[in-house]
Design a protein around this motif. Structure first.
Motif, PDB file in Angstrom:
ATOM      1  N   SER A  14      52.981 -81.002 -58.421  1.00 43.09           N
ATOM      2  CA  SER A  14      52.937 -79.638 -57.904  1.00 43.09           C
ATOM      3  C   SER A  14      52.962 -78.627 -59.037  1.00 43.09           C
ATOM      4  CB  SER A  14      54.137 -79.379 -56.986  1.00 43.09           C
ATOM      5  OG  SER A  14      54.123 -80.225 -55.862  1.00 43.09           O
ATOM      6  N   ASN A  51      50.584 -78.216 -53.986  1.00 41.44           N
ATOM      7  CA  ASN A  51      51.226 -79.515 -53.860  1.00 41.44           C
ATOM      8  C   ASN A  51      50.178 -80.615 -53.743  1.00 41.44           C
ATOM      9  OD1 ASN A  51      53.745 -78.192 -53.783  1.00 41.44           O
ATOM     10  ND2 ASN A  51      53.659 -77.999 -51.552  1.00 41.44           N
ATOM     11  N   ARG A 107      47.773 -78.326 -48.370  1.00 43.78           N
ATOM     12  CA  ARG A 107      48.368 -78.651 -49.680  1.00 43.78           C
ATOM     13  C   ARG A 107      48.772 -77.412 -50.446  1.00 43.78           C
ATOM     14  NH1 ARG A 107      45.333 -80.995 -53.502  1.00 43.78           N
ATOM     15  NH2 ARG A 107      43.373 -80.091 -52.757  1.00 43.78           N
ATOM     16  N   GLN A 134      51.289 -71.792 -54.305  1.00 44.69           N
ATOM     17  CA  GLN A 134      52.016 -73.052 -54.414  1.00 44.69           C
ATOM     18  C   GLN A 134      51.031 -74.190 -54.166  1.00 44.69           C
ATOM     19  OE1 GLN A 134      55.359 -73.739 -55.177  1.00 44.69           O
ATOM     20  NE2 GLN A 134      54.637 -75.850 -55.214  1.00 44.69           N
TER      21      GLN A 134
END
Length: 127
Positions: free
Chosen positions: A17, A84, A67, A82
């Protein structure tokens, strides 16, 4: 004039991440719709995610849906991405962009809606 400065890129292993940040100048940040785009070598710049000025409406490219998450902090005048479950195909230079036209109801995926761009931050994903 709006200045955008991205940060948070780097090297990460597949499955990892990262959180990108984009700090904006100007007291009217809260009225701007914001977007994230990316450009891999030899490819066109493509849409990743966008949010309206209020943050209530967001949009994502199919390739990152589920994601990646876009969010914004009006007090810090910052928009975040963000990321991930990163994949090697996510590797690119990531750019944030600001759309200053008022009353944007839905987030825009097309580059031409955005008036200001940051310099980009590199994301590298190792397999």
């Amino acid at each position: 004039q709006v200045q955008l400065v991205e940060s948070g890129g780097g090297l990460v292993q597949a499955g990892g991440s990262l959180r990108l940040s984009c700090a904006a100048s100007g007291r009217t940040f809260s009225s701007y719709a914001m977007g994230w785009f990316r450009q891999a070598p030899g490819k066109e710049r493509e849409f990743v995610a966008a949010t309206t000025a209020s943050g209530r409406s967001t949009a994502y490219a199919d390739s990152v849906k589920g994601r990646f998450t876009i969010s914004r902090d009006g007090i810090k005048r910052t928009v975040y991405l963000q990321m991930n479950s990163l994949k090697p195909e996510d590797a690119a230079v990531y750019y944030c962009a600001a759309e200053t036209a008022p009353f944007t109801v839905l987030p825009h995926r097309e580059k031409n809606y955005y008036d200001y761009w940051g310099q980009g931050t590199q994301v590298t994903v190792s397999s």
